[in-house]
Design an enzyme around this catalytic site. Structure first.
Site, PDB file in Angstrom:
ATOM      1  N   SER A   7       0.846  -1.197   0.000  1.00  0.00           N
ATOM      2  CA  SER A   7       0.000   0.000   0.000  1.00  0.00           C
ATOM      3  C   SER A   7       0.879   1.244   0.000  1.00  0.00           C
ATOM      4  CB  SER A   7      -0.886   0.021   1.242  1.00  0.00           C
ATOM      5  OG  SER A   7      -1.305   1.347   1.499  1.00  0.00           O
ATOM      6  N   HIS A  32      -1.419  -1.368  -4.086  1.00  0.00           N
ATOM      7  CA  HIS A  32      -2.662  -1.003  -3.400  1.00  0.00           C
ATOM      8  C   HIS A  32      -2.638   0.511  -3.157  1.00  0.00           C
ATOM      9  CE1 HIS A  32      -5.892  -2.079  -0.384  1.00  0.00           C
ATOM     10  NE2 HIS A  32      -5.503  -0.925   0.125  1.00  0.00           N
ATOM     11  N   ASP A  34      -4.577   3.724  -1.724  1.00  0.00           N
ATOM     12  CA  ASP A  34      -5.637   4.116  -0.791  1.00  0.00           C
ATOM     13  C   ASP A  34      -6.178   5.500  -1.134  1.00  0.00           C
ATOM     14  OD1 ASP A  34      -5.820   1.880   1.034  1.00  0.00           O
ATOM     15  OD2 ASP A  34      -3.775   2.384   1.623  1.00  0.00           O
ATOM     16  N   MET A  36      -8.775   8.332  -0.073  1.00  0.00           N
ATOM     17  CA  MET A  36      -9.569   8.786   1.082  1.00  0.00           C
ATOM     18  C   MET A  36     -10.059  10.203   0.829  1.00  0.00           C
ATOM     19  SD  MET A  36      -7.171   7.450   4.179  1.00  0.00           S
ATOM     20  CE  MET A  36      -6.395   5.832   4.149  1.00  0.00           C
ATOM     21  N   HIS A  65      -8.346   1.363  -3.752  1.00  0.00           N
ATOM     22  CA  HIS A  65      -9.206   1.090  -2.593  1.00  0.00           C
ATOM     23  C   HIS A  65      -9.920   2.392  -2.234  1.00  0.00           C
ATOM     24  CE1 HIS A  65      -9.308   0.049   2.017  1.00  0.00           C
ATOM     25  NE2 HIS A  65     -10.506   0.095   1.473  1.00  0.00           N
ATOM     26  N   MET A  67     -12.013   4.653  -0.261  1.00  0.00           N
ATOM     27  CA  MET A  67     -12.637   4.925   1.038  1.00  0.00           C
ATOM     28  C   MET A  67     -13.271   6.300   0.928  1.00  0.00           C
ATOM     29  SD  MET A  67      -9.460   3.417   3.229  1.00  0.00           S
ATOM     30  CE  MET A  67      -8.389   3.592   1.806  1.00  0.00           C
ATOM     31  N   MET A 137     -11.231  -5.737   5.880  1.00  0.00           N
ATOM     32  CA  MET A 137     -10.373  -4.758   6.569  1.00  0.00           C
ATOM     33  C   MET A 137      -9.982  -5.298   7.946  1.00  0.00           C
ATOM     34  SD  MET A 137      -9.861  -2.299   4.521  1.00  0.00           S
ATOM     35  CE  MET A 137      -8.917  -1.274   5.670  1.00  0.00           C
ATOM     36  N   ASP A 175      -6.426  -6.266   4.668  1.00  0.00           N
ATOM     37  CA  ASP A 175      -5.756  -4.962   4.601  1.00  0.00           C
ATOM     38  C   ASP A 175      -5.745  -4.274   5.959  1.00  0.00           C
ATOM     39  OD1 ASP A 175      -4.739  -2.497   3.760  1.00  0.00           O
ATOM     40  OD2 ASP A 175      -6.641  -1.814   2.915  1.00  0.00           O
TER      41      ASP A 175
HETATM   42  C1  DX5 Z   1      -6.101   1.830   5.865  1.00  0.00           C
HETATM   43  C2  DX5 Z   1      -5.674   1.523   4.450  1.00  0.00           C
HETATM   44  C3  DX5 Z   1      -4.610   0.462   4.409  1.00  0.00           C
HETATM   45  C4  DX5 Z   1      -3.323   0.943   5.011  1.00  0.00           C
HETATM   46  C5  DX5 Z   1      -2.395  -0.194   5.283  1.00  0.00           C
HETATM   47  O1  DX5 Z   1      -7.082   2.806   5.850  1.00  0.00           O
HETATM   48  O2  DX5 Z   1      -6.766   1.066   3.705  1.00  0.00           O
HETATM   49  O3  DX5 Z   1      -4.409   0.034   3.071  1.00  0.00           O
HETATM   50  O4  DX5 Z   1      -2.654   1.834   4.178  1.00  0.00           O
HETATM   51  O5  DX5 Z   1      -1.274   0.317   5.929  1.00  0.00           O
HETATM   52  P1  DX5 Z   1      -0.526  -0.487   7.072  1.00  0.00           P
HETATM   53  O6  DX5 Z   1      -0.033  -1.745   6.429  1.00  0.00           O
HETATM   54  O7  DX5 Z   1       0.537   0.433   7.522  1.00  0.00           O
HETATM   55  O8  DX5 Z   1      -1.564  -0.803   8.136  1.00  0.00           O
HETATM   56 ZN    ZN Z   2      -6.292   0.040   1.794  1.00  0.00          ZN
END
Ligand code: DX5
Ligand code: ZN
Length: 222
Positions: A7, A32, A34, A36, A65, A67, A137, A175
């Protein structure tokens, strides 16, 4: 052997292209990414223009991903940016998750559906025929570097059993808080893809970290 999806939330954002290339060369199976929006989760990251610029640094498939609230408004933008798999959350505000998932496939991408730790895994059973990937998750989304929540582990065999009963061959990604130890727990429970940010990007050798997550899967079989 589980696949590994580093990620980039834990990467150096000032040189993201180099980071993505480095992690691809280290053997990542997916990258991956993220996304947000500061609404669905308290944090804000990046959007389609950044994915588009990263696309030229590697051929490794991108998992976006999402969010975000109202993912249905942004599916085409994420597909056009070069995402291969688009994951949405069952918990996010949207007109109809069935329709959002269909829109992802219509846009030429694979569709993933995510559940947060407090959400029962059974809530995604209605959608299993419309998805290409399950995302469980193992932290509450919003930030990297959180601790893995072991109480989510039973969700993995539960959804796997349901998939098998329906004859569906769909990978399960886990994840959040994944490192060698928690990666082993997730693999033993049946995870097919391990998403890991901090553990891979902040380690001395990304290749060793990725290999150790794959090795965790091998140990779980013996
Ligand atoms: C959390 C994200 C994860 C996160 C994982 O909101 O969706 O993908 O980046 O990071 P680590 O491995 O540091 O928990
Ligand atoms: Zn993620």
């Amino acid at each position: 052997m589980p696949k590994v999806a580093p990620s980039i939330l834990a990467a150096d954002f000032s040189v993201l292209g180099d980071e993505v290339r480095r992690i691809g060369e280290a053997g990542a199976d997916y990258i991956h990414i993220d996304i947000m929006d500061g609404v669905f989760v308290p944090n804000i990251t990046i959007g389609p223009p950044v994915i588009r610029s990263l696309r030229k640094f590697t051929d490794v498939p991108f998992i976006a991903h999402l969010m975000i609230s109202h993912p249905e408004r942004h599916i085409d933008a994420f597909a056009e940016s070069g995402s291969d798999i688009i994951e949405i959350h069952i918990e996010s505000d949207q007109a109809d998750p069935h329709e959002t998932l269909r829109a992802i496939r219509r846009a030429g991408c694979k569709a993933g559906l995510a559940v947060n730790p407090p959400t029962p895994i059974e809530s995604m059973f209605d959608y299993l025929n419309e998805i290409d990937l399950v995302l469980v998750m193992s932290v509450n989304p919003g930030f990297g570097g959180q601790s893995f929540l072991p109480e989510i582990l039973p969700k993995i065999p539960a959804v796997k059993k349901e998939l098998e009963e329906r004859g569906l061959d769909i990978p399960i990604e886990v994840d959040g808080g994944i490192n060698r130890e928690t990666g082993l727990l997730a693999s033993e429970a049946g995870a097919d893809i391990l998403a890991a940010g901090t553990y891979v990007f902040r380690s001395r050798s990304a290749k060793e970290a990725i290999d150790s997550l794959r090795g965790a899967g091998e140990e779980s079989k013996s």
